[in-house]
Design an enzyme around this catalytic site. Structure first.
Site, PDB file in Angstrom:
ATOM      1  N   PRO A  26       0.807  -1.220   0.000  1.00 26.05           N
ATOM      2  CG  PRO A  26      -0.957  -1.599   1.498  1.00 26.05           C
ATOM      3  CD  PRO A  26       0.350  -2.178   1.043  1.00 26.05           C
ATOM      4  N   GLY A  85       5.100   1.288  -4.271  1.00 27.09           N
ATOM      5  CA  GLY A  85       4.869   0.691  -5.574  1.00 27.09           C
ATOM      6  C   GLY A  85       6.190   0.599  -6.310  1.00 27.09           C
ATOM      7  CG  ASP A 129      17.884  -6.165 -16.128  1.00 25.89           C
ATOM      8  OD1 ASP A 129      17.575  -4.985 -16.354  1.00 25.89           O
ATOM      9  OD2 ASP A 129      18.955  -6.678 -16.504  1.00 25.89           O
ATOM     10  NE  ARG A 146     -19.139   2.882 -41.174  1.00 28.94           N
ATOM     11  CZ  ARG A 146     -20.269   2.614 -40.534  1.00 28.94           C
ATOM     12  NH1 ARG A 146     -20.697   1.360 -40.475  1.00 28.94           N
ATOM     13  NH2 ARG A 146     -20.971   3.573 -39.962  1.00 28.94           N
ATOM     14  CD  GLN A 189      -4.282  12.646 -50.091  1.00 28.32           C
ATOM     15  OE1 GLN A 189      -4.356  13.785 -49.612  1.00 28.32           O
ATOM     16  NE2 GLN A 189      -3.611  12.392 -51.202  1.00 28.32           N
ATOM     17  N   GLY A 192     -18.447   4.829 -33.708  1.00 27.27           N
ATOM     18  CA  GLY A 192     -19.262   4.388 -32.583  1.00 27.27           C
ATOM     19  C   GLY A 192     -18.993   2.950 -32.191  1.00 27.27           C
ATOM     20  CD  GLU A 235       6.719  -6.897 -15.071  1.00 22.65           C
ATOM     21  OE1 GLU A 235       7.864  -6.850 -15.551  1.00 22.65           O
ATOM     22  OE2 GLU A 235       5.902  -7.807 -15.319  1.00 22.65           O
ATOM     23  CB  SER A 279       5.159   5.684 -18.563  1.00 21.39           C
ATOM     24  OG  SER A 279       4.495   4.658 -19.281  1.00 21.39           O
TER      25      SER A 279
END
Length: 378
Positions: A128, A131, A238, A266, A277, A339, A362, A365
């Site tokens: 808790p 981390g 690692d 579609r 494009q 949608g 793990e 970022s």
């Protein structure tokens, strides 16, 4: 089928290419599975992956080394077919990573079981109050006549509540901070271990908060030596951190496949979306993100397999870029589906939920950015 031209890159050998093709066939027959009962689904996936022989790659037999490129290929392929299958495979490897790398002969008996799919493993590091800051671990392990007494809490533990065995990290006090941690092998049925809470997330996974109250483990539960817990944890990460990038890569490839099929089928104003494009520009961006991520993932795996003692920088780059890129690719996939992209139960909607956690676990970022920056500045 997703683009597989990367299999011919010099990072990979013929054995990797053969494995990838064999796993592709297996996945086509076995995945995806029903996720409504996530505990049952994970138990079934572990059993199926074990029966198929894939879990033997999740840990190294005596005298062997983990092949990180194989781990990455398996995770990428499984994640492309079913994110929960990737989770089930990955946790067998991560959960028993410390035993695979440093375990005694007796401890490796558990590894034999997890590699067969006869037992489910878990890696109990997060708390808790800690981390990404592993050095802040507060769970304690104190010497007693019977061995070690552990007290504390662990949270966000993958496979928590369904695991048969945990590798757990606790403070044994040999030195302040990270140097005072040790790792232990803990069976799930030990007295004093309880599941305090099951944790629900936006993508279905078996997660739990665990409570340890006077848990007594014998001396031979210690993995390695006292005070080596941080080193063991970092060695495991690692190896497995770049495989998180591989899982993200598999999700991104699936999003790309779904999107290419969508924009070809579609039509808008009498022509396929693929003729616009602006849409072509988005497809180009997705392809670029995927190839760049793949290059970083398989570079990190190759460097480790070539004998590098540590690949902290390479693995951090692979995880950071691949997970962030996959998030961007999947977001574009949702956008190009309109949608239908946010319709509950659609493939890209599920991927949108599945990818988010990979940017956190793990090493989040921003933690990877710190690791990379320190490597450059140091």
């Amino acid at each position: 089928m997703a683009d597989q031209s990367y299999l011919n890159w010099p990072f990979l050998d013929d054995r990797h290419r053969d494995l990838s093709m064999a796993l592709e066939d297996w996945c086509a027959s076995h995945l995806p599975v029903d996720h409504h009962d996530v505990d049952a689904a994970c138990r079934g996936l572990v059993a199926a992956l074990g029966a198929g022989g894939w879990l033997r790659h999740s840990g190294a037999a005596e005298g062997e080394r983990l092949d990180v490129r194989t781990l990455c290929l398996i995770r990428e392929t499984l994640a492309r077919h079913d994110a929960l299958a990737d989770f089930a495979f990955a946790m067998q490897g991560l959960g028993m990573g410390a035993v695979s790398l440093f375990g005694s002969d007796q401890q490796r008996r558990w590894l034999e079981r997890t590699r067969r799919g006869d037992a489910i493993a878990a890696f109990a590091l997060t708390e808790p109050g800690s981390g990404s800051d592993v050095a802040a671990t507060a769970t304690t392990a104190v010497r007693v006549p019977e061995g070690w007494r552990l007290d504390g809490e662990k949270t966000w533990i993958s496979n928590g509540g369904i695991a048969d065995v945990y590798v757990i990290f606790a403070r044994t006090g040999e030195a302040p901070g990270a140097k005072g941690l040790s790792a232990f092998l803990m069976p799930a049925d030990v007295a004093g271990l309880s599941v305090a809470e099951r944790l629900e997330t936006i993508a279905p996974h078996p997660l739990a908060r665990l409570k340890l109250d006077n848990v007594v483990l014998p001396d031979d539960a210690l993995i390695g030596k006292p005070g080596e817990g941080f080193k063991l944890a970092m060695s495991v990460l690692d190896v497995f951190r770049s495989t998180v990038g591989a899982a993200a890569l598999g999700m991104a490839r699936r999003a790309m496949d779904e999107t290419v099929a969508r924009v070809k089928a579609r039509r808008i104003q009498g022509q396929p979306l693929a003729e616009l494009q602006m849409v072509q520009g988005h497809i180009a961006d997705m392809a670029l993100e995927i190839d760049a991520a793949a290059a970083l993932v398989y570079r990190a795996a190759w460097v480790k397999d070539m004998g590098a003692a540590r690949v902290t920088r390479e693995a951090a780059m692979a995880k950071l870029y691949a997970t962030e890129a996959a998030q961007r690719v999947i977001d574009l996939a949702v956008q190009l589906h309109g949608g239908d992209g946010v319709r509950s139960g659609s493939v890209v909607e599920a991927l949108y939920r599945d990818i988010r956690a990979l940017r956190i676990y793990e090493g989040a970022s921003d933690v990877q950015r710190v690791v990379i920056a320190r490597s450059v500045l140091g």
